[in-house]
Design a protein around this motif. Structure first.
Motif, PDB file in Angstrom:
ATOM      1  N   MET A   1      22.981  26.466  -7.151  1.00  0.00           N
ATOM      2  CA  MET A   1      22.499  25.357  -6.319  1.00  0.00           C
ATOM      3  C   MET A   1      21.226  25.779  -5.553  1.00  0.00           C
ATOM      4  N   LYS A   2      20.195  24.975  -5.666  1.00  0.00           N
ATOM      5  CA  LYS A   2      18.935  25.293  -4.979  1.00  0.00           C
ATOM      6  C   LYS A   2      19.056  24.985  -3.489  1.00  0.00           C
ATOM      7  N   GLY A   3      18.454  25.814  -2.647  1.00  0.00           N
ATOM      8  CA  GLY A   3      18.329  25.470  -1.241  1.00  0.00           C
ATOM      9  C   GLY A   3      17.362  24.300  -1.101  1.00  0.00           C
ATOM     10  N   LEU A   4      17.470  23.575  -0.008  1.00  0.00           N
ATOM     11  CA  LEU A   4      16.597  22.399   0.172  1.00  0.00           C
ATOM     12  C   LEU A   4      15.517  22.732   1.194  1.00  0.00           C
ATOM     13  N   ILE A   5      14.612  23.579   0.762  1.00  0.00           N
ATOM     14  CA  ILE A   5      13.556  24.109   1.629  1.00  0.00           C
ATOM     15  C   ILE A   5      12.215  23.807   0.981  1.00  0.00           C
ATOM     16  N   MET A   6      11.218  23.533   1.815  1.00  0.00           N
ATOM     17  CA  MET A   6       9.896  23.211   1.286  1.00  0.00           C
ATOM     18  C   MET A   6       9.344  24.334   0.415  1.00  0.00           C
TER      19      MET A   6
ATOM     20  N   TYR B   1       6.563  26.386  -0.031  1.00  0.00           N
ATOM     21  CA  TYR B   1       5.434  26.765   0.825  1.00  0.00           C
ATOM     22  C   TYR B   1       4.886  28.091   0.314  1.00  0.00           C
ATOM     23  N   PRO B   2       3.859  28.037  -0.568  1.00  0.00           N
ATOM     24  CA  PRO B   2       3.386  29.275  -1.197  1.00  0.00           C
ATOM     25  C   PRO B   2       2.771  30.237  -0.191  1.00  0.00           C
ATOM     26  N   LEU B   3       3.109  31.489  -0.337  1.00  0.00           N
ATOM     27  CA  LEU B   3       2.589  32.550   0.530  1.00  0.00           C
ATOM     28  C   LEU B   3       1.256  33.018  -0.044  1.00  0.00           C
TER      29      LEU B   3
ATOM     30  N   ASN C   1      -0.598  29.066  -6.892  1.00  0.00           N
ATOM     31  CA  ASN C   1       0.728  29.645  -7.088  1.00  0.00           C
ATOM     32  C   ASN C   1       0.744  31.011  -6.413  1.00  0.00           C
ATOM     33  N   GLU C   2       1.775  31.274  -5.607  1.00  0.00           N
ATOM     34  CA  GLU C   2       1.762  32.521  -4.844  1.00  0.00           C
ATOM     35  C   GLU C   2       1.826  33.758  -5.733  1.00  0.00           C
ATOM     36  N   ASN C   3       2.253  33.592  -6.971  1.00  0.00           N
ATOM     37  CA  ASN C   3       2.300  34.749  -7.872  1.00  0.00           C
ATOM     38  C   ASN C   3       0.974  34.997  -8.589  1.00  0.00           C
TER      39      ASN C   3
ATOM     40  N   ARG D   1       1.301  36.490  -3.051  1.00  0.00           N
ATOM     41  CA  ARG D   1       2.603  36.742  -2.433  1.00  0.00           C
ATOM     42  C   ARG D   1       2.729  38.194  -1.966  1.00  0.00           C
TER      43      ARG D   1
ATOM     44  N   GLY E   1      11.905  45.180   1.919  1.00  0.00           N
ATOM     45  CA  GLY E   1      11.111  44.726   0.775  1.00  0.00           C
ATOM     46  C   GLY E   1      10.690  45.870  -0.122  1.00  0.00           C
TER      47      GLY E   1
ATOM     48  N   ALA F   1       8.686  44.243  -3.301  1.00  0.00           N
ATOM     49  CA  ALA F   1       7.989  42.965  -3.366  1.00  0.00           C
ATOM     50  C   ALA F   1       6.467  43.129  -3.442  1.00  0.00           C
TER      51      ALA F   1
END
Lengths: 542, 542
Positions: free
Chosen positions: B1-6, B8-10, B175-177, B200, B366, B394
């Motif tokens: 199940m996906k979280g319901l969060i915006m 927001y690319p870093l 895209n943050e990647n 990111r 990280g 990371a």
């Protein structure tokens, strides 16, 4: 072109593994309601999380994406549940014990919790609604005596559940965007709404709150988590303490001022969080019985409602303890801003400094704020133009759980907070009011929050809540309900009007005052203005 | 199940926008080689980044994914290039000016830079190789007089390029990647290898380094970036200063000890970064000419090579300035660990404390570390078992740019650092040596780094580099090349052997010493052991 960097998901498992590998010697200390003190290390906790993970998956059949509820105060096992449940890919739903029975029933059924972990002391609250719960297969009792009796069906004891489990468990691979936690809003208007946090939002929120400009947490700190774990994940502190290596002190249900002061002293706590009501109580208790030695407490982080200037000043002058105003919502994980002074404020007067510290403050990296006026335009950052505060960021919700409520979001993807605010040129946001609490008198806006803050600075006043009441001439006018510090004391309406006139212009000052014993509060300790309005409407507010 | 969060690319744009919205009043100060001082605000810089973005896209035709090179010292325009280039979705390739002409030619062709921004003072280095560059369409001159002449083709002046551009620019969705920056390793073995950072990784690295346990940067700090911007993005400091609201002081090419001290004093710098060689120079210059007033400098963060105990102690005792050891590699963005004392060390002796501070330290959240021994097993964290240090996280690379070098990665996804290390029970990592610099004498390992650190604590010694040389009996034996603090001084081999015997057992102590004027250094200021070995092999080291 993609960067050539490892795919390293930001999950709660990463946090737990980090806490264990670098800070396994750090402590989690719980003060239980019976007066006993329990202490163990991050390393001990880590092993119990792994036992729990084995029990959840193998004994209780919990799978990836399943909902697991907790109904508990702040203590070690509740921290284990945070990590154990989300660690296996399930979702930790922290049920707010202060909601009404009907609301609790609703959110358990709405979330489809398969198992609920419940404190023995809180079992009676669940027994009443247990027959109405549609999805719960097991209740696991925390801190229950072996001969504990309950009408709850399919019960297990937490310690029995994990006792014979292995402390080896291989965490599954988890997508960082998957859900890790679920909290429902306190539901002051209508039914509670679910907010589903992701692993990523949880990790980024905790990492950011550590930084010196935010919460400033390090491995030199011992932190008291007064904010309940059933309230927005205790503001993410169970996560950030593992990242920062801060000792965690958990008060369970010991939230009376005297109990908190005892814990602050015994555990040499130097940082803490909490809502203003708690700190107001602690302040007055300290004034009544000043401690023999200076407390180790250096600062307390406040959110939920506004910290008044008088409380900031009182704590600092009398006890050398710094109040730090933060702001957020369940929908924002919760922390979005904090108000700290910067070098640019060094030359200001003490009063000007307090004014800035009483604002909600500047956004954290990863959070963006804007004010949108009634005509739909983004307001200038002039510290004056009021409008609705809107927010977006890496830990702001994109939607409520199982709810299509587009009215909470703008077309360009911002969350509408329902707060009326300003932002000044240095980025300091100030909440003027909740949209629905703002008073519009004779065509002019009056901030109930500003009046309350001013009234609570009066030496005889403990609490003050201001609501709008109907007025023939002005459409609306403010009514102030006052709780005196000393119930034998008296204060006249004229005295208060005169007191307020130093800060407010005439039309803004309430002419109507009622003196009450206590301001009604919501389940999370905020002034319950809906209830105050109801009492007034029913003629019960006199 | 996906979280319901915006979502927001870093990205680096997020960093720039944040720095402008909350810290637009903070300063970027550059000390130019001609002695002039330039100061402007984050807000000013922000506008120039937008002008640059317009110029890059519209005048120079730079597109998403294009490579844009910089060949420059640390200064305001170079910071603008970091944000302006990555902001439009292109990749900022910071070319290491200290590489050989051949290597510079190779990396520009290998990366396919379309434009190169070059300091006027560095133009001669590029003129030599310009005819060999295959992809460069324009050279943009920074800080060049209008009558500046060069043989470089297609040149423009930086200020002319951006002068007539609008300071409004809508950042594209990124895209943050996606890649944001490219750095090549210093290439001590073979050709330099490209390391391609993502938005990111850049964001997460900077956010983490801010925290109190790491770099501890806040809006109260004024930070001197001694680490060149062409060396691993100045350790990410141009990003973290915008997130933390720290004033940024940039020395351009003023890296002589006296110039650095002048800047430290004039700008009231309280934090700084740099390699040990720089700090050794500053220390000796301060000893020669002690400053009249205590410097504002509180601590300096060191990486690149090991900070010796004697330098930590000297700086602290003589000037009250704290040296903080960090560790990382180009491949790790670069920071992976830092060594700071914790409360658990409070009861240790001063000497024991210094020993811990001289370790490379604990991993950041990280980042994960492990030691793998010759037999392929993960070593216990006992502080004794040596093996290859491996890292994942990371902001660790998953591959080199345009290179299939599987030998740098394990099958289970860890990066092989080539360092020989230990990790103790509290997670403190200590680098014993580079794999290739370790000396195996009579079947026993000898750490060249430990010998160097001990020798540099000798009062007469400025620098010491130890290499393995062939030996008939022991296969290998250590040779120490010594630079004396005072060239008129002398020291006998016997004196040094006696000095080392306090810490080392007999077989570990070098019997062979050579006295030289300077230890050869790599392009980033590390001891160049390959060069020392070459000099020895050619009989030039006597």
């Amino acid at each position: 072109m993609k960067g050539l960097i490892m795919d390293y998901p930001l999950t709660t498992n990463t946090i737990l593994e980090y806490g264990n590998s670098v800070y396994h010697h750090k402590k989690i200390i719980t003060h239980l309601p019976d007066g006993t003190r329990h202490e163990y290390s991050f390393g001990d906790m880590y092993k119990r999380c792994k036992k729990l993970a084995n029990a959840l998956t193998q004994k209780l059949g919990i799978k990836n994406g399943d909902m697991v509820g907790t109904f508990a105060w702040n203590h070690g096992p509740h921290v284990e549940l945070y990590y154990g449940i989300s660690g296996i890919g399930a979702v930790c739903h922290t049920i707010n014990i202060r909601l009404s029975s009907h609301q609790i029933e609703y959110i358990i059924n709405n979330s489809e919790d398969k198992v609920i972990f419940v404190d023995a002391t809180l079992v009676p609250l669940l027994e009443k609604i247990a027959p109405l719960l549609e999805t719960v297969e097991h209740f696991v009792l925390i801190n229950a005596a072996q001969d504990f009796t309950t009408t709850l069906p399919n019960t297990l004891h937490y310690e029995d559940l994990i006792a014979d489990q292995s402390d080896h468990f291989e965490w599954p691979a988890i997508n960082e965007n998957d859900a890790s936690g679920l909290c429902y809003t306190s539901g002051t208007t209508g039914l509670p709404k679910g907010v589903l946090y992701s692993h990523r939002s949880t990790f980024l929120h905790a990492t950011t709150i550590m930084s010196p400009n935010a919460g400033n947490f390090s491995n030199r700190d011992t932190v008291l988590l007064i904010v309940p774990q059933f309230h927005v994940m205790a503001w993410g502190f169970p996560y950030l303490c593992l990242l920062s290596g801060s000792n965690m002190v958990l008060p369970s249900s010991n939230l009376q001022p005297e109990a908190i002061i005892k814990i602050l002293i015994e555990e040499k706590v130097n940082k803490a969080n909490g809502v203003p009501t708690i700190w107001l109580g602690v302040y007055h208790a300290l004034k009544m019985n000043p401690p023999k030695e200076k407390l180790a407490l250096e600062e307390y982080l406040v959110g939920g409602s506004a910290l008044t200037k008088s409380l900031i000043q009182g704590f600092e002058k009398d006890f050398g303890i710094k109040g730090v105003q933060a702001w957020g919502m369940t929908e924002t994980s919760p922390l979005g801003t904090v108000s700290r002074l910067q070098p640019l404020h060094d030359s200001l007067s003490e009063d000007e400094k307090i004014t800035i510290r009483a604002k909600q403050g500047t956004a954290f990296p990863g959070v963006e704020l804007r004010i949108v006026t009634d005509d739909g335009k983004v307001a200038p950052t002039d510290g004056k133009t009021m409008g609705e505060l809107q927010i977006k960021g890496a830990w702001t919700i994109s939607s409520y759980f199982k709810t299509n409520n587009h009215e909470s979001f703008t077309e360009d993807g911002w969350f509408k907070t329902g707060d009326v605010s300003t932002i000044d040129q240095d980025g300091y946001m100030e909440i003027k009011d909740r949209t629905k609490d703002l008073i519009k008198s004779g065509g002019e806006w009056i901030s109930s929050v500003a009046l309350e803050s001013a009234l609570m600075a009066h030496p005889k006043i403990k609490e003050a809540a201001v609501i709008a009441i109907p007025d023939e001439k002005w459409v609306e006018k403010p009514l102030a309900s006052i709780v005196l510090l000393n119930s034998d004391d008296t204060v006249s309406d004229e005295e208060l009007i005169d007191f307020l006139s130093r800060e407010f212009v005439k039309y803004q000052i309430p002419k109507d005052y009622v003196y009450i014993n206590e301001v009604p509060k919501t389940s999370v300790g905020k002034f319950d203005k809906k209830e105050i309005r109801r009492l007034f409407a029913e003629g019960k507010l006199t």
